[in-house]
Enzyme design. Structure first.
Site, PDB file in Angstrom:
ATOM      1  N   GLY A 113    -148.203  71.051 -64.360  1.00 59.89           N
ATOM      2  CA  GLY A 113    -147.644  72.319 -63.872  1.00 59.89           C
ATOM      3  C   GLY A 113    -147.469  72.203 -62.367  1.00 59.89           C
ATOM      4  N   GLY A 153    -136.868  58.730 -48.536  1.00 60.23           N
ATOM      5  CA  GLY A 153    -137.645  59.587 -47.633  1.00 60.23           C
ATOM      6  C   GLY A 153    -137.214  61.045 -47.719  1.00 60.23           C
ATOM      7  N   ASP A 204    -144.825  55.790 -61.477  1.00 59.76           N
ATOM      8  CA  ASP A 204    -144.483  57.045 -62.149  1.00 59.76           C
ATOM      9  C   ASP A 204    -144.171  58.081 -61.066  1.00 59.76           C
ATOM     10  OD1 ASP A 204    -144.455  59.430 -63.527  1.00 59.76           O
ATOM     11  OD2 ASP A 204    -146.378  59.123 -64.539  1.00 59.76           O
ATOM     12  N   GLY A 225    -142.976  64.922 -56.078  1.00 55.27           N
ATOM     13  CA  GLY A 225    -142.444  66.083 -55.355  1.00 55.27           C
ATOM     14  C   GLY A 225    -143.536  67.113 -55.104  1.00 55.27           C
ATOM     15  N   ASP A 226    -144.442  67.245 -56.053  1.00 55.24           N
ATOM     16  CA  ASP A 226    -145.545  68.207 -55.877  1.00 55.24           C
ATOM     17  C   ASP A 226    -146.458  67.760 -54.740  1.00 55.24           C
ATOM     18  OD1 ASP A 226    -144.604  69.722 -57.987  1.00 55.24           O
ATOM     19  OD2 ASP A 226    -145.817  68.654 -59.462  1.00 55.24           O
TER      20      ASP A 226
END
Ligand code: RIB
Length: 283
Positions: free
Chosen positions: A44, A202, A224, A229-230
């Site tokens: 999540g 970047g 992976d 992004g999180d």
């Protein structure tokens, strides 16, 4: 109860259980592909960003919602053991959110999310004003995003997964973070601070559509990309909350995002503040 002296970061967002399958290539529409064994992990975007921010040294509270099911209980336990305050996570009769994730040989992914209890996130009684920065994403209802943007002292909004957000809400955010695809939906020339992530290339910082900073990513073997992004968003928000300028927050976040690609799952290789600092010193 949050203790310590790191910056205070509130994260408003989703909690999911991720079902991850490795495949040789991602399925095209109408195609069936064979995958490896399913791995079940806590995920999540909201919960991942909360855990990533805590690992980077922030004092973190998550405002979210999970089901009254075993996945909800497991989600809360995993968050607590990562040092995240979950007193702002409510329970709902809906099932805890789920995400079905395929990862190919190059580490790229596709994700299908079933929101479940995330549709019941409610921040009306949350103390949004008390945080140095509030970080949110778009896996929660529109009304929640509107409240966060209006009430947080500084809101960093990760416009993922992309959907249209009213321009007034976007304008009320201190910084928007998007990947290249998500950025296509934004009127960049009307927005004061937009950070665009570009994977192995970047990230860039735009002011009203004009690039004012660009940072390249360190070269690493990518296993992976789920959750990279999180990690980037969490790192940006934490460094912003520490008082960093736009270039420093960007450089810190690029390293954190890259380090998060070293292992399976969104939380498999989240870096600490010391690791990010060490990689920046080597760069
Ligand atoms: O950003 C990765 C996350 O997106 C996964 O953990 C999945 O749950 C989806 O929310």
């Amino acid at each position: 109860m949050l203790t310590g002296d790191g910056p205070l970061v509130g994260v408003v967002g989703s909690c999911n259980v991720d079902y991850v399958v490795r495949v040789e290539h991602l399925a095209r529409p109408g195609e069936t592909v064979r995958g490896g064994d399913v791995v079940r992990l806590f995920g999540g975007k909201g919960a991942n960003q909360a855990v990533a921010a805590a690992r980077l040294g922030a004092r973190v509270s998550l405002l979210g919602c999970v089901g009254e099911d075993a996945d909800g209980a497991g989600t809360l336990e995993a968050l607590r053991s990562s040092g995240v305050d979950v007193s702002g996570v409510s329970r709902s009769p809906r099932p805890t959110g789920s995400a079905f994730i395929a990862v190919d040989g190059a580490g790229e992914n596709t994700i299908v999310v079933s929101p479940g209890a995330n549709a019941d996130v409610d921040v009306a009684r949350g103390d949004l004003e008390s945080f140095d920065v509030v970080l949110a994403q778009l896996e929660v209802p529109d009304a929640v995003i509107e409240q966060v943007a209006a009430r947080a002292r500084r809101c960093v909004l990760n416009v993922a997964p992309y959907r249209e957000v009213p321009s007034g809400t976007l304008a009320a955010c201190a910084v928007l973070i998007a990947n290249r695809v998500e950025a296509e939906g934004l009127a960049l020339e009307q927005l004061a601070h937009v950070v665009i992530t570009e994977g192995a290339q970047g990230a860039r910082h735009l002011r009203f559509g004009r690039e004012v900073a660009r940072v390249g990513a360190p070269r690493l073997e990518v296993h992976d990309t789920v959750g990279a992004g999180d990690a980037f968003c969490a790192a940006y928000a934490v460094q912003f909350a520490r008082g960093a300028d736009a270039y420093d927050a960007l450089a810190y976040a690029v390293v954190a995002g890259a380090l998060a690609t070293r292992a399976t799952g969104a939380r498999g290789s989240l870096p600490t503040h010391e690791e990010v600092r060490a990689w920046r010193d080597d760069a």
